[in-house]
Design a protein around this motif. Structure first.
Motif, PDB file in Angstrom:
ATOM      1  N   MET A   1       2.186   6.709  -6.911  1.00 28.80           N
ATOM      2  CA  MET A   1       1.208   7.724  -7.320  1.00 28.80           C
ATOM      3  C   MET A   1       1.759   9.125  -7.087  1.00 28.80           C
ATOM      4  O   MET A   1       1.510  10.039  -7.894  1.00 28.80           O
ATOM      5  N   MET A   2       2.491   9.316  -5.994  1.00 27.94           N
ATOM      6  CA  MET A   2       3.101  10.631  -5.767  1.00 27.94           C
ATOM      7  C   MET A   2       4.133  10.966  -6.843  1.00 27.94           C
ATOM      8  O   MET A   2       4.362  12.135  -7.153  1.00 27.94           O
TER       9      MET A   2
ATOM     10  N   HIS B   1       0.929   6.503 -11.902  1.00 32.01           N
ATOM     11  CA  HIS B   1      -0.431   6.058 -12.178  1.00 32.01           C
ATOM     12  C   HIS B   1      -1.070   6.813 -13.342  1.00 32.01           C
ATOM     13  O   HIS B   1      -2.148   6.439 -13.800  1.00 32.01           O
TER      14      HIS B   1
ATOM     15  N   SER C   1       0.835  -1.206   0.000  1.00 29.97           N
ATOM     16  CA  SER C   1       0.000   0.000   0.000  1.00 29.97           C
ATOM     17  C   SER C   1       0.868   1.255   0.000  1.00 29.97           C
ATOM     18  O   SER C   1       0.586   2.225  -0.719  1.00 29.97           O
ATOM     19  N   THR C   2       1.931   1.237   0.808  1.00 27.78           N
ATOM     20  CA  THR C   2       2.851   2.378   0.815  1.00 27.78           C
ATOM     21  C   THR C   2       3.529   2.557  -0.536  1.00 27.78           C
ATOM     22  O   THR C   2       3.689   3.685  -1.027  1.00 27.78           O
TER      23      THR C   2
ATOM     24  N   ASP D   1       0.075  -5.469  -5.039  1.00 26.78           N
ATOM     25  CA  ASP D   1      -0.884  -5.020  -4.027  1.00 26.78           C
ATOM     26  C   ASP D   1      -2.174  -5.825  -4.092  1.00 26.78           C
ATOM     27  O   ASP D   1      -2.741  -6.191  -3.056  1.00 26.78           O
TER      28      ASP D   1
ATOM     29  N   LYS E   1       1.223   4.232  -3.041  1.00 29.13           N
ATOM     30  CA  LYS E   1       1.098   5.677  -2.819  1.00 29.13           C
ATOM     31  C   LYS E   1       2.378   6.417  -3.229  1.00 29.13           C
ATOM     32  O   LYS E   1       2.314   7.542  -3.744  1.00 29.13           O
ATOM     33  N   GLN E   2       3.525   5.803  -2.996  1.00 23.86           N
ATOM     34  CA  GLN E   2       4.763   6.426  -3.453  1.00 23.86           C
ATOM     35  C   GLN E   2       4.795   6.539  -4.976  1.00 23.86           C
ATOM     36  O   GLN E   2       5.215   7.567  -5.532  1.00 23.86           O
TER      37      GLN E   2
ATOM     38  N   ASP F   1      -8.771   4.807 -10.606  1.00 27.38           N
ATOM     39  CA  ASP F   1      -7.792   5.639  -9.917  1.00 27.38           C
ATOM     40  C   ASP F   1      -6.551   5.900 -10.760  1.00 27.38           C
ATOM     41  O   ASP F   1      -5.684   6.684 -10.333  1.00 27.38           O
TER      42      ASP F   1
ATOM     43  N   SER G   1      -5.498  -1.241  -2.779  1.00 26.02           N
ATOM     44  CA  SER G   1      -5.232   0.186  -2.544  1.00 26.02           C
ATOM     45  C   SER G   1      -5.784   1.072  -3.644  1.00 26.02           C
ATOM     46  O   SER G   1      -6.022   2.266  -3.407  1.00 26.02           O
ATOM     47  N   VAL G   2      -5.966   0.545  -4.835  1.00 23.15           N
ATOM     48  CA  VAL G   2      -6.473   1.346  -5.956  1.00 23.15           C
ATOM     49  C   VAL G   2      -7.517   0.544  -6.708  1.00 23.15           C
ATOM     50  O   VAL G   2      -7.616  -0.684  -6.571  1.00 23.15           O
TER      51      VAL G   2
END
Length: 848
Positions: free
Chosen positions: A451-452, A456, A444-445, A484, A448-449, A501, A496-497
């Motif tokens: 996506m930042m 994505h 999950s982390t 994931d 998000k990394q 997304d 997570s997505v």
């Protein structure tokens, strides 16, 4: 005015307290009334003189009137009933009776090991439905089905009642003990049942208080595929109070409730095998893992470039492991450009004499690649190619040092190299069974990394990104989402997505040689039927949005959908299975490529079958009560056998293929088949239940034996993998006992032999494990313990098993066994059950 109010209040105070508020008759306050039997109904229905179905905590009439909070029962009526109905299984040690809050689930008597309870709740808001009911677009869009058709809006038809009305006494009588200490077993309920209320006349609407019980008639309607369902998936919670750990329906231990007699069966084995008391300390070490103290928890200094280089083995070992990684791991998890990686590896060996010019990041990448492929290689072959002596814990040390270097890196803006290192670290941990409970947090982390960093979003929008890096970003993003999703399925957690997304397209179906760092034109993607370096990821990405939707739906707190949506999901998943390409390798002598293609086909089929298992298992469990779900029972059986058959086929071809195809889906399929064989036709709830798959399993000759053959083959492969990972004995012991329980139920006359097989497997596993590491220093001062004298041979030479009489054995563990030689009372310790760690497997399972 005040005097008038006092006069009115004094007048009303003279009336009896039990006078119904809705009656407008003149009642004499001093009239002696005949004592009547208390009406069995909630306070609202009794006041209105309506027939009450006596459901707890809320009856159907109070639900219809939209006043569920007013539905109450008197304490004396609810709890002071004679205890003539058996309570929920394993509820004998719950403690004294206390009152229960209204939002606490209530246990009902077990039905073939699936305790149930009313779970009537308020419907979810309409805005929550798209995410939970397989929406394919954001919540502000219209509802979309899985095939592009519009889904109907949320069902607002007839209200859902629970089960038949005559279950009321069982419901309330099972509550007092279940209300205390909900931690070990929280039993949630079944699906709502529809009831058709009798027509209500206009006069009845005007005077509801005058409706007589005899004029109210209700009958149940069978569920249809278009009816809205409300089902809570099975979960597992360990710990207590605020220190807990949650796992959803994906983890195999959540299916333990399907075997209500497994604990008593294991207890019989323990009591009849005194050798377990003697071997308890060594078996406990095996369960915890032989690398636990001396390798995994041993501190070491922060790694440097020089220390990392010194950890690398000989070049022959590196080349062997890198080849295995590229063929069997990189081909299914695309994160590298293989020609570039091999070129950098050659440059690394050329600069080995000047460590200052070597990149520490690339060294860590090489160590993680070697750790991922370590278990796929033959240790004797690696030793023959090594200059020095290899240690059995080398791969673990590589992973630990690489992990610490990555943690100390503290990259402010992650780029593709750090993404690759994070993915390789996840793969290495998974290969060795390390930190499995943290895998969902890690993926999950990582999502998000990514996506930042914008992975994505479609990289074609940005002109500053080269053609080569655009393709690498697509590969990395797809791999991250797949990792994931896989962990979410395994742990029973939501992904997570979702597909809405991100808009990054999957990688191209091309050879790695067709693209390089200086490419200016995008190569053309090849047809799906052509074998390339990215064929597996290209085919799997076509079903990725569908599998994300299925995982999100089935691992929500409530499964709110229609059964026709489940059937639509089933059809789409099976369509993807039927579209798996029949890849053909042009060179018949290229065994490596042939094995790689065999792995791709088997892994795609297995992952799609795992999605089918996840979708159909909750409904298949209820198929014995609800005929509508009979297709789910059949599909669950087909998916489970397909997974096990694929695993056995690859196991017969190659040990490497067998290890690559093994996963949590194998254990899920294993237990699903065992549960079907464990269930007999007499366990069905209704005599009108149609001819089921259970009937066919037990009445067509040869089917149970064939299915058990698949299960036994999977157990052999799982044993081989469990001997390689840091912790695996607990799972292997449990699965060995499950298959023995199933055999004992199918053929009771040979139950003693099957129990003895469990003991032999437990001792054999520990004997092999200690023999492999007998000369290793990580065993500490204890060494191999009692297994230095070959305890399996000693057990086989001694009398087989001590018979257990009825007076010695109590299924609930309430009666301690009499003192015997070599056997210690359960109050002191429980050797066999401690090996199972029942706190993890059964006592903390929450079948919802």
């Amino acid at each position: 005015m005040g005097a008038e109010r006092d006069h009115v209040s004094r007048s009303w105070s003279q009336f009896p307290r039990e006078l119904p508020e809705h009656l407008g008759r003149n009642v004499q306050p001093d009239r002696v009334r005949k004592r009547r039997r208390r009406t069995m109904a909630c306070t609202q229905c009794r006041t209105r003189k309506l027939r009450c179905d006596r459901e707890y905590p809320t009856c159907s009439r109070c639900l219809k009137s939209r006043t569920p909070s007013k539905c109450t029962y008197e304490d004396g009526f609810l709890w002071q009933q004679p205890t003539t109905v058996a309570t929920t299984a394993f509820a004998t040690d719950r403690g004294p009776t206390i009152s229960m809050p209204r939002d606490t689930p209530i246990d009902t008597p077990p039905d073939s090991g699936i305790p149930t309870v009313s779970t009537r709740t308020e419907p979810f808001p309409t805005s929550e439905l798209p995410r939970m009911a397989m929406a394919g677009s954001p919540m502000h869009h219209d509802y979309h089905g899985l095939t592009g058709h519009a889904l109907a809006p949320p069902y607002r038809g007839r209200p859902h009642d629970r089960e038949r009305k005559d279950c009321f006494l069982e419901t309330v009588l099972g509550a007092p003990k279940a209300a205390v200490n909900q931690e070990p077993y929280m039993n949630m309920g079944l699906l709502p049942r529809l009831k058709r209320p009798a027509p209500v006349s206009e006069q009845d609407r005007q005077a509801p208080s005058q409706v007589d019980d005899a004029h109210i008639d209700e009958e149940e309607d069978p569920l249809s595929p278009a009816d809205q369902l409300d089902l809570a998936p099975r979960i597992m919670m360990r710990g207590r109070e605020t220190k807990t750990r949650f796992s959803g329906s994906g983890i195999f231990a959540s299916l333990v409730a399907q075997f209500p007699d497994i604990r008593s069966f294991a207890e019989e084995i323990r009591l009849s095998t005194p050798i377990f008391a003697h071997l308890h300390p060594d078996l406990r070490r095996v369960k915890r893992g032989l690398f636990k103290m001396m390798v995994l928890n041993r501190p070491f200094p922060d790694p440097t470039t020089v220390s990392l280089i010194n950890m690398l083995p000989s070049r022959g070992v590196v080349d062997e492991l890198v080849g295995l990684y590229i063929n069997f791991i990189e081909s299914t998890h695309r994160i590298l450009h293989v020609p570039s990686f091999l070129r950098e590896l050659d440059q690394f060996w050329a600069m080995l004499d000047s460590p200052a010019s070597i990149s520490a990041g690339f060294t860590v990448q090489v160590l993680l690649v070697l750790a991922c492929a370590w278990n796929l290689a033959d240790f004797a072959t690696l030793q023959s190619k090594s200059v020095g002596e290899l240690k059995c814990q080398s791969a673990l040390e590589w992973t630990l040092h690489a992990e610490k270097w990555i943690q100390n890196l503290r990259t402010k803006r992650p780029e593709i190299t750090s993404m690759r290192l994070s993915i390789l670290l996840i793969l290495a941990r998974n290969a060795h069974g390390m930190k499995r409970s943290q895998a969902w947090l890690t993926t999950s982390t990582l999502v998000k990394q990514a996506m930042m960093a914008g992975y994505h979003r479609d990289p074609s929008r940005y002109s500053r990104i080269s053609v080569f890096n655009k393709e690498m970003r697509r590969r990395v993003w797809t791999t991250i989402v797949e990792l994931d999703l896989q962990v979410a399925f395994d742990r029973g957690m939501p992904p997570s997505v979702q597909s809405f997304d991100y808009d990054a397209a999957p990688g191209l179906n091309i050879y790695d040689d067709e693209i390089h760092e200086n490419s200016t034109e995008v190569p053309e993607s090849r047809p799906p039927s052509e074998v390339t370096d990215s064929s597996f990821q290209y085919i799997m990405s076509r079903s990725l949005p569908l599998r994300l939707q299925a995982c999100s739906l089935m691992h929500s707190p409530r499964i709110n959908c229609r059964y026709e949506d489940i059937q639509r999901l089933d059809g789409e998943l099976n369509r993807h299975i039927s579209r798996i390409p029949a890849w053909v390798t042009p060179d018949t002598n290229d065994i490596v490529t042939q094995h790689k293609v065999i792995l791709w086909k088997g892994l795609i089929e297995t992952k799609l079958s795992q999605s089918l298992l996840s979708v159909h298992t909750p409904f298949a469990i209820e198929a014995r009560r609800e005929p509508l779900f009979a297709p789910s029972a059949r599909t669950r059986m087909d998916a489970a056998t397909r997974i096990l058959a694929t695993q056995r086929r690859l196991h017969e071809i190659s040990r490497t293929l067998s290890l690559c195809i093994l996963g949590e889906w194998t254990i899920h399929a294993y237990i699903s088949v065992c549960q079907l064989l464990h269930t007999t036709e007499s366990d069905t709830a209704s005599p009108s239940y149609p001819v089921s798959s259970t009937f066919l399993l037990h009445n067509i000759p040869g089917i149970p034996e064939s299915l058990l053959s698949l299960v036994e083959s999977a157990l052999v492969a799982l044993e081989e993998r469990s001997l390689l990972v840091t912790k695996g004995a607990k799972d292997y012991y449990f699965l060995s006992t499950i298959v023995a329980l199933v055999k004992a139920r199918l053929w009771p006359a040979q139950a003693a032999m099957y129990k003895q097989q469990v003991v032999e497997r437990v001792l054999s596993f520990a004997q092999i494990l200690f023999s492999r590491h007998m000369n290793c220093d990580h065993l500490g001062d204890k060494g191999v313990g009692n297994f230095k004298n070959n305890q399996l041979a000693a057990y086989m030479a001694a009398p087989t098993m001590v018979p257990v009489t009825q007076s010695e054995f109590d299924p609930n563990g309430m009666l301690p066994p009499p003192p015997q030689a070599g056997v210690i009372r359960p109050g002191e310790f429980d050797p066999f059950l401690e090996i199972f760690d029942w706190e993890d497997l059964t006592s903390m399972t929450f079948p919802c």
